[in-house]
Design a protein around this motif. Structure first.
Motif, PDB file in Angstrom:
ATOM      1  N   GLU A 197     116.443  55.529  55.935  1.00 19.39           N
ATOM      2  CA  GLU A 197     115.990  54.510  57.116  1.00 19.39           C
ATOM      3  C   GLU A 197     115.374  53.218  56.549  1.00 19.39           C
ATOM      4  OE1 GLU A 197     113.610  56.319  60.225  1.00 19.39           O
ATOM      5  OE2 GLU A 197     113.815  54.517  61.541  1.00 19.39           O
ATOM      6  N   ASP A 198     115.435  52.032  57.361  1.00 17.84           N
ATOM      7  CA  ASP A 198     115.014  50.921  56.715  1.00 17.84           C
ATOM      8  C   ASP A 198     113.269  51.310  56.595  1.00 17.84           C
ATOM      9  OD1 ASP A 198     114.568  47.789  56.618  1.00 17.84           O
ATOM     10  OD2 ASP A 198     113.012  48.484  58.279  1.00 17.84           O
ATOM     11  N   LEU A 199     112.451  50.781  55.583  1.00 14.58           N
ATOM     12  CA  LEU A 199     111.365  51.186  55.380  1.00 14.58           C
ATOM     13  C   LEU A 199     110.380  50.939  56.401  1.00 14.58           C
ATOM     14  CD1 LEU A 199     109.136  52.581  53.220  1.00 14.58           C
ATOM     15  CD2 LEU A 199     109.128  50.479  52.060  1.00 14.58           C
ATOM     16  N   GLY A 200     110.628  49.756  56.765  1.00 12.90           N
ATOM     17  CA  GLY A 200     109.515  49.119  57.991  1.00 12.90           C
ATOM     18  C   GLY A 200     109.724  49.706  59.201  1.00 12.90           C
ATOM     19  N   ASP A 201     111.133  49.993  59.658  1.00  9.37           N
ATOM     20  CA  ASP A 201     111.262  50.639  60.762  1.00  9.37           C
ATOM     21  C   ASP A 201     110.764  52.174  60.790  1.00  9.37           C
ATOM     22  OD1 ASP A 201     112.774  48.337  61.667  1.00  9.37           O
ATOM     23  OD2 ASP A 201     114.784  49.189  61.491  1.00  9.37           O
ATOM     24  N   ALA A 202     111.130  52.800  59.635  1.00  9.78           N
ATOM     25  CA  ALA A 202     110.469  54.170  59.425  1.00  9.78           C
ATOM     26  C   ALA A 202     108.927  54.397  59.660  1.00  9.78           C
ATOM     27  CB  ALA A 202     110.853  54.736  58.225  1.00  9.78           C
ATOM     28  N   LEU A 203     108.378  53.092  59.295  1.00 15.60           N
ATOM     29  CA  LEU A 203     106.863  53.067  59.381  1.00 15.60           C
ATOM     30  C   LEU A 203     106.237  52.946  60.851  1.00 15.60           C
ATOM     31  CD1 LEU A 203     105.751  51.925  55.919  1.00 15.60           C
ATOM     32  CD2 LEU A 203     105.773  54.380  56.877  1.00 15.60           C
ATOM     33  N   LYS A 204     107.240  52.396  61.566  1.00 17.07           N
ATOM     34  CA  LYS A 204     106.879  52.183  62.838  1.00 17.07           C
ATOM     35  C   LYS A 204     106.823  53.182  63.892  1.00 17.07           C
ATOM     36  CE  LYS A 204     108.095  47.244  62.967  1.00 17.07           C
ATOM     37  NZ  LYS A 204     109.574  46.834  62.524  1.00 17.07           N
ATOM     38  N   GLU A 205     107.659  54.416  63.692  1.00 11.23           N
ATOM     39  CA  GLU A 205     107.565  55.280  64.430  1.00 11.23           C
ATOM     40  C   GLU A 205     106.485  55.992  64.517  1.00 11.23           C
ATOM     41  OE1 GLU A 205     111.068  57.973  63.653  1.00 11.23           O
ATOM     42  OE2 GLU A 205     112.285  56.371  62.775  1.00 11.23           O
ATOM     43  N   THR A 206     106.294  57.004  65.926  1.00 14.84           N
ATOM     44  CA  THR A 206     105.058  57.645  65.782  1.00 14.84           C
ATOM     45  C   THR A 206     105.357  59.104  66.119  1.00 14.84           C
ATOM     46  OG1 THR A 206     105.327  56.908  68.415  1.00 14.84           O
ATOM     47  CG2 THR A 206     103.390  55.915  66.986  1.00 14.84           C
ATOM     48  N   ARG A 207     104.616  59.588  65.565  1.00 11.62           N
ATOM     49  CA  ARG A 207     104.733  61.222  65.197  1.00 11.62           C
ATOM     50  C   ARG A 207     104.104  61.814  66.527  1.00 11.62           C
ATOM     51  NH1 ARG A 207     107.091  64.463  61.800  1.00 11.62           N
ATOM     52  NH2 ARG A 207     106.644  66.693  62.379  1.00 11.62           N
ATOM     53  N   GLU A 208     104.921  62.916  66.820  1.00 10.58           N
ATOM     54  CA  GLU A 208     104.611  63.632  68.176  1.00 10.58           C
ATOM     55  C   GLU A 208     104.521  65.104  67.718  1.00 10.58           C
ATOM     56  OE1 GLU A 208     106.870  62.616  71.599  1.00 10.58           O
ATOM     57  OE2 GLU A 208     105.961  60.573  71.423  1.00 10.58           O
ATOM     58  N   LEU A 209     103.544  65.904  68.055  1.00 11.11           N
ATOM     59  CA  LEU A 209     103.453  67.293  68.081  1.00 11.11           C
ATOM     60  C   LEU A 209     104.549  68.075  68.779  1.00 11.11           C
ATOM     61  CD1 LEU A 209     101.127  69.457  66.770  1.00 11.11           C
ATOM     62  CD2 LEU A 209     101.201  69.802  69.223  1.00 11.11           C
ATOM     63  N   ASN A 210     105.085  69.054  68.310  1.00 11.41           N
ATOM     64  CA  ASN A 210     106.266  69.804  68.698  1.00 11.41           C
ATOM     65  C   ASN A 210     105.734  70.739  69.745  1.00 11.41           C
ATOM     66  OD1 ASN A 210     108.099  71.592  69.577  1.00 11.41           O
ATOM     67  ND2 ASN A 210     109.327  71.439  67.557  1.00 11.41           N
ATOM     68  N   GLU A 211     105.667  70.052  71.082  1.00 12.46           N
ATOM     69  CA  GLU A 211     105.000  71.016  72.001  1.00 12.46           C
ATOM     70  C   GLU A 211     105.604  72.219  72.414  1.00 12.46           C
ATOM     71  OE1 GLU A 211     102.490  69.496  75.084  1.00 12.46           O
ATOM     72  OE2 GLU A 211     102.383  67.374  74.161  1.00 12.46           O
ATOM     73  N   ASP A 212     106.970  72.224  72.195  1.00  5.85           N
ATOM     74  CA  ASP A 212     107.845  73.562  72.385  1.00  5.85           C
ATOM     75  C   ASP A 212     107.259  74.878  71.471  1.00  5.85           C
ATOM     76  OD1 ASP A 212     109.326  72.364  74.373  1.00  5.85           O
ATOM     77  OD2 ASP A 212     110.873  71.786  72.925  1.00  5.85           O
ATOM     78  N   LEU A 213     107.224  74.323  70.414  1.00  4.78           N
ATOM     79  CA  LEU A 213     106.597  75.287  69.303  1.00  4.78           C
ATOM     80  C   LEU A 213     105.192  75.783  69.535  1.00  4.78           C
ATOM     81  CD1 LEU A 213     107.683  73.929  65.800  1.00  4.78           C
ATOM     82  CD2 LEU A 213     108.827  75.456  67.273  1.00  4.78           C
ATOM     83  N   TYR A 214     104.531  74.752  70.189  1.00  2.43           N
ATOM     84  CA  TYR A 214     102.899  75.315  70.521  1.00  2.43           C
ATOM     85  C   TYR A 214     103.147  76.265  71.721  1.00  2.43           C
ATOM     86  CZ  TYR A 214      98.078  74.383  71.304  1.00  2.43           C
ATOM     87  OH  TYR A 214      96.579  74.595  71.150  1.00  2.43           O
ATOM     88  N   SER A 215     103.734  75.752  72.722  1.00  2.00           N
ATOM     89  CA  SER A 215     103.987  76.819  73.795  1.00  2.00           C
ATOM     90  C   SER A 215     104.480  78.250  73.551  1.00  2.00           C
ATOM     91  CB  SER A 215     104.985  76.387  74.942  1.00  2.00           C
ATOM     92  OG  SER A 215     104.544  75.044  75.072  1.00  2.00           O
ATOM     93  N   LEU A 216     105.150  78.206  72.335  1.00  2.00           N
ATOM     94  CA  LEU A 216     105.729  79.693  71.965  1.00  2.00           C
ATOM     95  C   LEU A 216     104.591  80.384  71.186  1.00  2.00           C
ATOM     96  CD1 LEU A 216     108.536  81.141  71.650  1.00  2.00           C
ATOM     97  CD2 LEU A 216     108.908  79.931  69.680  1.00  2.00           C
ATOM     98  N   ILE A 217     103.674  79.797  70.656  1.00  2.00           N
ATOM     99  CA  ILE A 217     102.541  80.585  69.901  1.00  2.00           C
ATOM    100  C   ILE A 217     101.788  81.134  71.387  1.00  2.00           C
ATOM    101  CG2 ILE A 217     100.375  80.357  68.825  1.00  2.00           C
ATOM    102  CD1 ILE A 217     101.440  77.875  67.508  1.00  2.00           C
ATOM    103  N   GLY A 218     101.741  80.518  72.266  1.00  3.43           N
ATOM    104  CA  GLY A 218     101.049  81.048  73.548  1.00  3.43           C
ATOM    105  C   GLY A 218     101.867  82.489  74.127  1.00  3.43           C
ATOM    106  N   VAL A 219     103.121  82.303  73.861  1.00  6.84           N
ATOM    107  CA  VAL A 219     103.788  83.221  74.518  1.00  6.84           C
ATOM    108  C   VAL A 219     103.834  84.547  73.660  1.00  6.84           C
ATOM    109  CG1 VAL A 219     106.526  84.338  75.070  1.00  6.84           C
ATOM    110  CG2 VAL A 219     105.502  81.662  75.733  1.00  6.84           C
ATOM    111  N   LEU A 220     104.017  84.243  72.143  1.00  4.81           N
ATOM    112  CA  LEU A 220     104.172  85.277  71.258  1.00  4.81           C
ATOM    113  C   LEU A 220     102.948  86.148  71.167  1.00  4.81           C
ATOM    114  CD1 LEU A 220     106.576  83.568  68.796  1.00  4.81           C
ATOM    115  CD2 LEU A 220     107.178  85.409  70.239  1.00  4.81           C
ATOM    116  N   SER A 221     101.690  85.403  71.364  1.00 10.78           N
ATOM    117  CA  SER A 221     100.559  85.995  70.798  1.00 10.78           C
ATOM    118  C   SER A 221      99.791  86.784  71.961  1.00 10.78           C
ATOM    119  CB  SER A 221      99.521  84.838  70.396  1.00 10.78           C
ATOM    120  OG  SER A 221      99.205  84.198  71.227  1.00 10.78           O
ATOM    121  N   LYS A 222     100.429  86.839  73.252  1.00 10.36           N
ATOM    122  CA  LYS A 222      99.693  87.619  74.315  1.00 10.36           C
ATOM    123  C   LYS A 222      99.556  88.943  74.136  1.00 10.36           C
ATOM    124  CE  LYS A 222     101.587  84.561  78.268  1.00 10.36           C
ATOM    125  NZ  LYS A 222     102.579  84.619  78.990  1.00 10.36           N
TER     126      LYS A 222
END
Ligand code: ATP
Length: 320
Positions: free
Chosen positions: A295-320
């Motif tokens: 991807e264009d270098l400048g455009d790629a660096l403008k994107e903001t990273r977000e945590l995958n909250e679905d994976l995060y919730s799954l940890i709560g389900v699996l570890s009960k």
């Protein structure tokens, strides 16, 4: 395009060597001359570079660290520094550059790109903090190292019925904690992106111990705004259970890269050379949905990273 340069910059990550090897050998295969630039931008400023042949990158595929060495360079971040770097590249007739590193290294590459040299960014960082790519090179190895530690700590934690807090790397990005927590079966994961509640966490520990759970493993990213020692102290006070802390620190940067990191590094290196040979404009290279992607270098660096909250919730389900 006749002559290209390659450098590694910022924190080292397992798989950087595999990327350097791929750039050098794919470049030579396309008839390009390839210069290895030592110590990242710092070495570029000092013109520490050497023409590479196939043999120079032999026997490095399986090694962590980087044979080109890496550095963080304050000098490079000044206008004078960037000009000096462009001067060195012009003096050596280098017409294209491959930068292997994290977000900061790519931003440095973008500055050079704005001054007229095509730059291909390869995501070399254990943090997995670049938004444009699903994975960065070194992340899989780092998580594998954390998993090894979790397995060992689980044994001793069960034997003594203790709580263990494992502090992993990640100042702003909790991905190492998230993925290691999910695939290592941790009971709790604390990441800088999400709030936490020590009382609720303490209650869960007590409740799960009452249900017969023998161990309680908490993975905490270093960027969470409480020190690991303080967290251990608070949990021990709240639960009455002995709470130990383990800080994995630089262990996570070392080791032989996993197959996934070697593959990603090798394919990104090959793509970077292909794009430079085609006289492409500057790009950030990565992987999206299992495919190599640029991807264009400048455009790629403008994107903001977000945590995958679905994976995060799954940890709560699996570890009960
Ligand atoms: P890691 O994710 O492992 O920390 P990184 O590449 O993000 O790796 P940084 O220390 O942020 O590591 O960046 C490496 C080098 O890139 C810096 O020392 C500096 O020389 C250069 N650099 C960083 N940010 C910029 C910027 N905005 N402009 C120009 N150069 C930069």
């Amino acid at each position: 395009m006749k002559r290209i340069g390659v450098l590694t910059s910022g924190g080292d990550s397992p798989g950087m060597n595999a990327a350097v090897r791929s750039v050098v050998r794919c470049g030579l295969d396309r008839g390009l001359e390839v210069y290895g630039i030592y110590r990242g931008y710092e070495g570029l400023l000092d013109a520490e570079l050497k023409q590479m042949d196939r043999g120079d990158v032999g026997d490095i595929l399986q090694r962590g660290g980087t044979i080109l060495k890496t550095a963080r360079s304050k000098r490079f971040r000044t206008e004078e520094g960037i000009k000096r770097a462009m001067n060195v590249l012009n003096t050596f007739d280098i017409d294209g550059l491959v930068v292997i590193g994290g977000d900061g290294s790519m931003r440095g590459g973008l500055e050079l790109s704005k001054r007229g040299i095509p730059v291909m960014g390869i995501p070399g960082t254990i943090d997995n903090d670049l938004a444009y790519t699903d994975y960065t090179i070194g992340f899989d190895t780092a998580v594998t190292t954390v998993l090894d530690a979790i397995s060992k700590l689980r044994d001793t934690s069960s034997a003594h019925e203790r709580v263990v807090i494992v502090e992993v790397m990640g100042r702003r990005c909790g991905d190492i904690a998230l993925y290691a927590g999910l695939t290592g079966g941790a009971e709790e994961v604390l990441v800088p992106e999400l709030p936490y509640d020590i009382k609720a966490l303490s209650r869960r520990i007590i409740e799960s111990a009452n249900r017969g759970k023998q161990h309680h493993i908490i993975i905490k990213a270093e960027g969470v705004d409480i020190s690991t020692a303080e967290l251990a102290h608070d949990i021990q006070e709240n639960t009455g259970r002995e709470t130990k802390e383990v800080v994995l620190s630089y262990l996570q940067r070392g080791g032989s890269p996993t197959m996934r990191d070697r593959l990603l590094a090798t394919l990104c290196g090959s793509k970077a050379v292909e794009l430079l040979a085609q006289e492409s404009a500057s790009k950030a290279i990565g992987t999206v949905d299992g495919r190599i992607f640029a991807e264009d270098l400048g455009d790629a660096l403008k994107e903001t990273r977000e945590l995958n909250e679905d994976l995060y919730s799954l940890i709560g389900v699996l570890s009960k």
